[in-house]
Design a protein around this motif. Structure first.
Motif, mmCIF file in Angstrom:
data_model
loop_
_atom_site.group_PDB
_atom_site.id
_atom_site.type_symbol
_atom_site.label_atom_id
_atom_site.label_comp_id
_atom_site.label_asym_id
_atom_site.label_seq_id
_atom_site.Cartn_x
_atom_site.Cartn_y
_atom_site.Cartn_z
ATOM 1 N N UNK A 161 28.751 -1.777 -0.280
ATOM 2 C CA UNK A 161 29.630 -2.947 -0.080
ATOM 3 C C UNK A 161 30.850 -2.616 0.762
ATOM 4 N N UNK A 162 31.356 -1.384 0.621
ATOM 5 C CA UNK A 162 32.518 -0.998 1.407
ATOM 6 C C UNK A 162 32.188 -0.938 2.898
ATOM 7 N N UNK A 163 30.984 -0.431 3.230
ATOM 8 C CA UNK A 163 30.573 -0.355 4.632
ATOM 9 C C UNK A 163 30.421 -1.753 5.222
ATOM 10 N N UNK A 198 31.958 -4.407 4.193
ATOM 11 C CA UNK A 198 33.299 -4.971 4.287
ATOM 12 C C UNK A 198 34.022 -4.458 5.535
ATOM 13 N N UNK A 199 33.854 -3.182 5.842
ATOM 14 C CA UNK A 199 34.462 -2.626 7.044
ATOM 15 C C UNK A 199 33.858 -3.229 8.302
ATOM 16 N N UNK A 200 32.553 -3.498 8.268
ATOM 17 C CA UNK A 200 31.912 -4.124 9.428
ATOM 18 C C UNK A 200 32.453 -5.534 9.654
ATOM 19 N N UNK A 201 32.608 -6.292 8.575
ATOM 20 C CA UNK A 201 33.165 -7.640 8.708
ATOM 21 C C UNK A 201 34.604 -7.580 9.225
ATOM 22 N N UNK A 202 35.367 -6.619 8.727
ATOM 23 C CA UNK A 202 36.751 -6.469 9.201
ATOM 24 C C UNK A 202 36.778 -6.131 10.687
ATOM 25 N N UNK A 203 35.828 -5.288 11.110
ATOM 26 C CA UNK A 203 35.740 -4.933 12.535
ATOM 27 C C UNK A 203 35.536 -6.168 13.401
ATOM 28 N N UNK A 204 34.567 -7.016 13.015
ATOM 29 C CA UNK A 204 34.284 -8.214 13.810
ATOM 30 C C UNK A 204 35.430 -9.213 13.752
#
Length: 316
Positions: A23-25, A27-33
């Motif tokens: 889930x953390x990965x 979440x980081x991907x969504x934050x990146x976009x």
């Protein structure tokens, strides 16, 4: 071995399961976009959109007021018979032939000098780099004063120190392009900093070994420094070529394309066509021809450099 036994063996082999991201990965991907989205929207709307639009308009007759009229290759065909296209390309090419070597050679020499351990090193580095961040219009006004034939500082020094009359600089058909190439003195800071960074990464062991073999300063420079920083020289050369073919501000502020069209650069003609004559279709064709020229020169530089540039991790 029977077919039934081979099937059983295949079933017995362990199968790799697809690794699920945590889930953390995700979440980081969504934050990146989310963070990149404003830049992405800006790139598509304000860079990609105009590029596509200019390509379409280059095949049309468009004057902003009325709707574009499709003319096919008409704009590109007219380029070959346009006197100002050839005149502006000649002026731009002449400027590039002077400005590019001047920028590279002087930038490298300054970087070598500023790489020496002397007192006030930080001050000198800042002093040489600072002019490169000044706006182009301000620099143009500064040089128009320095090279003024009547009261300019340069002509005054030439008269007082050497006893000679300075040239007419921007008002002379012979000196206007060299004058604008000389203006690169205040824009050379970026090139110098890149060279300086590359010089600071060179291994000192090579110079020490060369000294033990009796090599002196010039031999070290030719056989060690130049090959090791040759990728940086190539990079700065390509950047200088691209910049020189986009020269505009100096002519627009100081000479307005004169005297006798000798500083009427290609981008100046493109600007004039688009925003003075409102021939947006023809201006778009001019822009795409400029892109093709710069792209071809870049590819030519890369092709020529294949045997001249040394890459430390090249396996060939």
């Amino acid at each position: 071995m029977s077919l039934e036994h081979s099937v059983d063996t295949k079933k017995a082999l362990p199968t790799k399961k697809k690794s699920k991201r945590s889930p953390k990965a995700r979440q980081e991907e969504r934050a990146f976009w989310i963070f990149i989205l404003p830049w992405l929207i800006g790139l598509i709307c304000f860079t990609g959109g105009p590029i596509v639009a200019s390509l379409f308009l280059s095949f049309t007759d468009y004057n902003i007021v009325s709707s574009p009229v499709w003319v096919g290759l008409g704009n590109y065909i007219n380029l070959f018979t346009d006197f100002l296209v050839m005149k502006s390309l000649a002026a731009t090419a002449y400027y590039a032939l002077l400005a590019v070597p001047f920028t590279i050679i002087l930038g490298l020499l300054l970087a070598i000098l500023l790489n020496q351990k002397v007192k006030g090193q930080a001050f000198f580095r800042t002093a040489f780099y600072a002019p490169s961040i000044i706006a182009g219009v301000s620099v143009a006004f500064l040089w128009s004063w320095l090279l003024n034939p009547d009261f300019g500082v340069v002509n005054s020094l030439l008269k007082q120190v050497f006893g000679i009359d300075g040239p007419n600089w921007f008002n002379s058909t012979h000196w206007v392009i060299p004058s604008m190439a000389l203006m690169q003195l205040t824009a050379i800071g970026g090139t110098m900093v890149i060279f300086l960074a590359s010089l600071q990464q060179l291994p000192k062991e090579l110079y020490e070994a060369a000294s033990l073999d009796g090599a002196r300063g010039w031999a070290k420079f030719i056989h060690i420094t130049v090959p090791l920083i040759s990728p940086v020289i190539l990079f700065n050369t390509i950047i200088a070529i691209i910049s020189s073919f986009q020269v505009f501000t100096q002519a627009y502020v100081i000479t307005q394309g004169g005297p006798d069209w000798h500083s009427y650069f290609y981008v100046y003609y493109l600007f004039d066509t688009a925003f003075s004559q409102y021939r947006m279709g023809y201006a778009s064709a001019l822009a795409w021809v400029l892109f093709i020229i710069i792209f071809a020169l870049t590819m030519l530089s890369l092709w020529i450099s294949r045997r001249l540039v040394y890459y430390e991790y090249d396996n060939k």
